[in-house]
Design an enzyme around this catalytic site. Structure first.
Site, PDB file in Angstrom:
ATOM      1  N   ALA A  49      40.224  30.384  49.607  1.00 64.15           N
ATOM      2  CA  ALA A  49      39.566  31.244  50.708  1.00 64.15           C
ATOM      3  C   ALA A  49      39.456  31.632  51.924  1.00 64.15           C
ATOM      4  O   ALA A  49      39.596  31.793  52.616  1.00 64.15           O
ATOM      5  CB  ALA A  49      39.089  29.866  51.533  1.00 64.15           C
ATOM      6  N   THR A  53      38.550  37.792  46.629  1.00 63.77           N
ATOM      7  CA  THR A  53      38.452  38.030  45.957  1.00 63.77           C
ATOM      8  C   THR A  53      36.850  39.041  46.116  1.00 63.77           C
ATOM      9  O   THR A  53      37.010  40.149  46.063  1.00 63.77           O
ATOM     10  CB  THR A  53      37.261  36.965  45.306  1.00 63.77           C
ATOM     11  OG1 THR A  53      38.540  36.035  44.575  1.00 63.77           O
ATOM     12  CG2 THR A  53      36.554  37.437  43.586  1.00 63.77           C
ATOM     13  N   ASP A 129      44.361  39.692  40.988  1.00 69.17           N
ATOM     14  CA  ASP A 129      43.585  38.486  42.123  1.00 69.17           C
ATOM     15  C   ASP A 129      43.562  37.342  42.411  1.00 69.17           C
ATOM     16  O   ASP A 129      44.038  37.350  41.526  1.00 69.17           O
ATOM     17  CB  ASP A 129      42.067  39.367  42.378  1.00 69.17           C
ATOM     18  CG  ASP A 129      42.010  38.114  43.060  1.00 69.17           C
ATOM     19  OD1 ASP A 129      41.939  37.605  44.452  1.00 69.17           O
ATOM     20  OD2 ASP A 129      40.017  37.737  42.992  1.00 69.17           O
ATOM     21  N   ARG A 137      57.159  34.880  43.068  1.00 65.66           N
ATOM     22  CA  ARG A 137      55.701  34.525  41.797  1.00 65.66           C
ATOM     23  C   ARG A 137      55.892  36.444  42.151  1.00 65.66           C
ATOM     24  O   ARG A 137      55.676  37.532  41.237  1.00 65.66           O
ATOM     25  CB  ARG A 137      54.195  34.099  42.116  1.00 65.66           C
ATOM     26  CG  ARG A 137      53.020  34.578  41.660  1.00 65.66           C
ATOM     27  CD  ARG A 137      52.911  35.698  39.925  1.00 65.66           C
ATOM     28  NE  ARG A 137      53.037  33.324  39.970  1.00 65.66           N
ATOM     29  CZ  ARG A 137      52.158  32.722  39.575  1.00 65.66           C
ATOM     30  NH1 ARG A 137      50.935  33.161  39.697  1.00 65.66           N
ATOM     31  NH2 ARG A 137      52.199  31.745  38.900  1.00 65.66           N
ATOM     32  N   CYS A 159      43.878  34.827  56.937  1.00 69.78           N
ATOM     33  CA  CYS A 159      43.330  34.112  58.311  1.00 69.78           C
ATOM     34  C   CYS A 159      43.886  32.695  58.851  1.00 69.78           C
ATOM     35  O   CYS A 159      43.722  31.693  57.972  1.00 69.78           O
ATOM     36  CB  CYS A 159      41.949  33.730  57.696  1.00 69.78           C
ATOM     37  SG  CYS A 159      40.537  33.983  58.858  1.00 69.78           S
ATOM     38  N   ARG A 257      13.829  57.339  50.830  1.00 66.67           N
ATOM     39  CA  ARG A 257      13.753  59.324  50.832  1.00 66.67           C
ATOM     40  C   ARG A 257      12.656  59.356  52.150  1.00 66.67           C
ATOM     41  O   ARG A 257      11.936  58.472  52.788  1.00 66.67           O
ATOM     42  CB  ARG A 257      13.406  59.374  48.908  1.00 66.67           C
ATOM     43  CG  ARG A 257      14.556  60.068  48.293  1.00 66.67           C
ATOM     44  CD  ARG A 257      13.730  59.431  47.338  1.00 66.67           C
ATOM     45  NE  ARG A 257      13.278  61.099  47.020  1.00 66.67           N
ATOM     46  CZ  ARG A 257      12.605  61.443  46.024  1.00 66.67           C
ATOM     47  NH1 ARG A 257      12.301  60.465  44.724  1.00 66.67           N
ATOM     48  NH2 ARG A 257      11.712  62.673  45.877  1.00 66.67           N
ATOM     49  N   HIS A 258      13.406  61.585  52.312  1.00 62.13           N
ATOM     50  CA  HIS A 258      11.463  61.386  53.122  1.00 62.13           C
ATOM     51  C   HIS A 258      10.403  61.678  52.689  1.00 62.13           C
ATOM     52  O   HIS A 258      10.050  60.741  51.292  1.00 62.13           O
ATOM     53  CB  HIS A 258      12.179  62.847  53.536  1.00 62.13           C
ATOM     54  CG  HIS A 258      12.326  63.742  51.953  1.00 62.13           C
ATOM     55  ND1 HIS A 258      11.181  63.964  51.218  1.00 62.13           N
ATOM     56  CD2 HIS A 258      13.538  63.939  51.399  1.00 62.13           C
ATOM     57  CE1 HIS A 258      11.605  64.741  50.066  1.00 62.13           C
ATOM     58  NE2 HIS A 258      12.419  64.383  50.318  1.00 62.13           N
ATOM     59  N   GLU A 327      20.562  67.264  50.962  1.00 59.60           N
ATOM     60  CA  GLU A 327      20.299  67.005  49.703  1.00 59.60           C
ATOM     61  C   GLU A 327      21.787  68.167  48.816  1.00 59.60           C
ATOM     62  O   GLU A 327      21.546  69.145  49.373  1.00 59.60           O
ATOM     63  CB  GLU A 327      19.073  68.062  48.929  1.00 59.60           C
ATOM     64  CG  GLU A 327      18.373  67.229  47.833  1.00 59.60           C
ATOM     65  CD  GLU A 327      18.539  65.803  47.098  1.00 59.60           C
ATOM     66  OE1 GLU A 327      19.206  65.034  46.803  1.00 59.60           O
ATOM     67  OE2 GLU A 327      18.003  65.755  45.754  1.00 59.60           O
ATOM     68  N   TYR A 338      11.885  73.073  37.132  1.00 63.21           N
ATOM     69  CA  TYR A 338      12.696  72.071  36.022  1.00 63.21           C
ATOM     70  C   TYR A 338      11.547  73.415  35.064  1.00 63.21           C
ATOM     71  O   TYR A 338      13.312  73.608  34.263  1.00 63.21           O
ATOM     72  CB  TYR A 338      11.952  71.046  36.270  1.00 63.21           C
ATOM     73  CG  TYR A 338      13.518  70.178  36.758  1.00 63.21           C
ATOM     74  CD1 TYR A 338      14.630  70.164  36.695  1.00 63.21           C
ATOM     75  CD2 TYR A 338      13.158  69.491  37.405  1.00 63.21           C
ATOM     76  CE1 TYR A 338      15.435  69.545  37.867  1.00 63.21           C
ATOM     77  CE2 TYR A 338      13.606  68.567  37.977  1.00 63.21           C
ATOM     78  CZ  TYR A 338      14.404  69.141  38.151  1.00 63.21           C
ATOM     79  OH  TYR A 338      15.921  68.012  38.634  1.00 63.21           O
ATOM     80  N   TYR A 367      26.763  65.736  40.447  1.00 61.35           N
ATOM     81  CA  TYR A 367      27.182  64.791  41.439  1.00 61.35           C
ATOM     82  C   TYR A 367      28.390  64.361  41.804  1.00 61.35           C
ATOM     83  O   TYR A 367      28.340  63.660  42.611  1.00 61.35           O
ATOM     84  CB  TYR A 367      26.301  63.995  40.981  1.00 61.35           C
ATOM     85  CG  TYR A 367      24.474  63.278  40.679  1.00 61.35           C
ATOM     86  CD1 TYR A 367      24.237  62.954  41.778  1.00 61.35           C
ATOM     87  CD2 TYR A 367      24.054  64.300  39.687  1.00 61.35           C
ATOM     88  CE1 TYR A 367      22.928  62.558  41.602  1.00 61.35           C
ATOM     89  CE2 TYR A 367      22.539  64.390  39.950  1.00 61.35           C
ATOM     90  CZ  TYR A 367      21.835  63.483  40.871  1.00 61.35           C
ATOM     91  OH  TYR A 367      20.649  63.272  41.033  1.00 61.35           O
ATOM     92  N   GLN A 393      16.813  62.316  46.984  1.00 62.79           N
ATOM     93  CA  GLN A 393      16.995  62.083  45.845  1.00 62.79           C
ATOM     94  C   GLN A 393      18.428  61.517  45.376  1.00 62.79           C
ATOM     95  O   GLN A 393      19.061  60.622  45.241  1.00 62.79           O
ATOM     96  CB  GLN A 393      16.452  62.405  45.063  1.00 62.79           C
ATOM     97  CG  GLN A 393      16.086  61.685  43.320  1.00 62.79           C
ATOM     98  CD  GLN A 393      14.456  62.117  42.429  1.00 62.79           C
ATOM     99  OE1 GLN A 393      14.131  61.241  42.606  1.00 62.79           O
ATOM    100  NE2 GLN A 393      14.808  63.588  42.146  1.00 62.79           N
ATOM    101  N   ALA A 394      19.061  62.677  45.015  1.00 59.71           N
ATOM    102  CA  ALA A 394      20.410  62.841  44.789  1.00 59.71           C
ATOM    103  C   ALA A 394      21.220  62.106  46.165  1.00 59.71           C
ATOM    104  O   ALA A 394      22.542  61.163  45.237  1.00 59.71           O
ATOM    105  CB  ALA A 394      20.889  64.234  44.596  1.00 59.71           C
TER     106      ALA A 394
END
Length: 531
Positions: A49, A53, A129, A137, A159, A257-258, A327, A338, A367, A393-394
């Protein structure tokens, strides 16, 4: 001269298959994977806890997004496969000898899978994990890494805030497979006793004495403080940088998007056109939506292109312009449709359809380039509270892919329609997504992934304009590793020596010999046009 047509055809097919296998290897190994000069094992440490993870999954998502093949190996999954039914915290008592044997065996099985991933499956980073709370160990893991020449980086989550621990138990552990059909009170009681079992043998990392030579970061109280020790290389420094930027405070990220632009109406890509009439209507609808949401301390980010700025101007709030949110650069294809690209640059059009993520426009970006460019945006989003990002978009596809853990195959085809808001709310191990349409009509700018119905042998072979240097060999396992100065492997290159011995080599090849051998390989065909 006469030749054998069948033999010629077979050679052509073999040539294509070789190039195809190279392309598959290129797809698996992006530029970022070359930041690791040897496989790295990230080892989580901490009591139950403590968010191990959460950190494991989030870090893995980030590393995969930037192109470093990474996988989580959660020891709890292995334990549940070995022990079908969990009864109580008694399983985790240090004096339960039978259970201790099972837990150690599960760790060994998981480490075996780690080895397979890093040596046989083109993995670069494995995240182990588990609690790993004892030096025994951790020494087992270090010996395993030494035998396989893996680097090790420990991430310890500490913690002592009882409110944070209780919130983590209620949010995550109540729904754990360990507790089917149990009420919250019983789960809380059993899990707190499980934590006490671990506390008996817990040995935190000691930066002043026993563990001073290890590479690690301690994350204290969910990022209030950090302790970093002996970072070995660039990828480890990136891990540290990322972990120092994330937080767990509630917030919402809005992506859109715009508004529809004049070029959207004409079917043109790129450029810097203004909003259409419907685009301006969307901007007003977006303002109304934000007012109804009453979002506290909302920050608004835009690109430096006219269409996002005009959208933000209508909101009546302050906003920040980010050039890196512009963009994707379409290079020579900017401001073309296109259909025009297919007519004027048919090879380029086909190349992009063949591998959209890696394809780079002549004089422009891919990309993959865009993901690299957007990394600072992701870092800043992780630091922030409520944010609205008005982009393109991209760009939006890349940001969504990070939050939704989408790979390179899916990323370029994620649907990001105009006049639609994506509301992202981080949850325990992922991100909740809500799609909100503002009922303002707009053109559809999405292009589906093309389907290739030709047999592989009939598919034309083209040289990609890749976003990285193609590999000279598709065999990524046997590629020699050059270790960085100051971070020699624990057992230098023993796997490579073994491979050379198996093939009858008298002695290991030097780097110079390896380089000369590489120069004798046939060179790939030049790109269709310069990058």
């Amino acid at each position: 001269m006469s030749g054998n047509p069948a033999s010629s055809s077979e050679q052509n097919n073999n040539s294509y298959e070789t190039k195809a296998s190279l392309r598959i290897s290129e797809k698996k190994c992006s530029w970022a994977s070359y930041m690791t000069n040897s496989p790295t094992l990230i080892v989580m440490i901490g009591l139950p806890a403590r968010g191990k993870t959460y950190v494991s999954k989030k870090l893995t998502r980030y590393l995969n997004w930037i192109g470093v093949p990474t996988k989580v190996f959660n020891l709890g999954v292995y334990r549940r496969q070995a022990v079908k039914s969990y009864k109580s915290y008694d399983f985790f008592r240090h004096d339960n000898e039978e259970a201790m044997k099972i837990r150690k065996q599960c760790a060994l099985v998981a480490l075996k899978d780690v080895k397979a991933y890093l040596t046989e499956e083109s993995g670069q980073i494995a995240v182990f994990d588990a609690t790993n709370t004892t030096r025994e160990r951790r020494d087992l893991i270090l010996n395993f890494a030494e035998e396989n020449s893996f680097k090790v980086f420990f991430v310890e989550s500490v913690c002592d805030d009882p409110d944070v621990i209780a919130a983590n138990i209620l949010e995550v552990k109540v729904s754990s497979p360990d507790y089917p059909e149990r009420n919250r009170e019983n789960v809380m009681d059993d899990f707190l006793k499980r934590i006490e079992c671990y506390k008996v043998t817990y040995q935190p990392l000691d930066p002043d004495s026993h563990d001073k030579d290890l590479s690690f970061i301690k994350v204290i109280n969910v990022g209030q403080r950090f302790l970093v020790n002996k970072v070995q290389d660039y990828i480890q420094s990136k891990i540290v940088y990322y972990l120092m930027n994330i937080h767990v405070h509630p917030r919402t990220i809005y992506l859109c998007r715009h508004g529809e632009s004049e070029f959207n109406l004409l079917g043109k890509i790129g450029g810097d056109s203004g909003l259409s009439v419907r685009g301006k209507q969307f901007a007003q609808a977006l303002r109304k939506f934000l007012e109804e949401q009453e979002i506290a301390d909302l920050k608004v980010w835009t690109s430096q292109l006219k269409r996002t700025i005009q959208t933000a101007e209508s909101l009546g709030v302050t906003y920040e312009q980010w050039k890196i949110l512009n963009e994707i650069d379409a290079g020579v294809c900017e401001e073309m449709t296109y259909a025009e690209i297919q007519e004027q640059y048919p090879d380029e059009f086909a190349l992009r359809d063949e591998e959209k993520y890696l394809y780079r426009y002549p004089g422009g970006e891919s990309y993959q380039d865009l993901v690299q460019r957007l990394e600072p945006v992701i870092m800043e989003l992780e630091r922030q509270g409520n944010v609205l990002v008005i982009s393109h978009q991209a760009v939006m596809r890349c940001l969504l892919a990070y939050f939704l853990d989408k790979g390179a195959d899916e990323l370029p085809y994620l649907r990001c329609p105009l006049h639609t808001i994506f509301k992202l709310t981080p949850v325990a191990y992922g991100c909740k997504v809500e799609t909100i349409k503002l009922n303002v009509e707009a053109v559809n700018t999405h292009r589906d992934k093309p389907t290739n119905n030709f047999p592989k042998s009939q598919t034309p072979v083209r040289m990609r304009r890749n976003s990285f240097t193609p590999l000279s060999s598709s065999n990524t396992i046997r590629r020699p590793r050059n270790y960085s100065v100051g971070s020699r492997p624990l057992q230098p290159l023993s796997p490579l020596r073994a491979l050379d011995t198996q093939e009858g080599a008298d002695q290991p090849k030097t780097q110079a010999e390896t380089s000369r051998a590489a120069h004798r390989l046939p060179s790939p065909a030049p790109p269709t046009s310069p990058s």
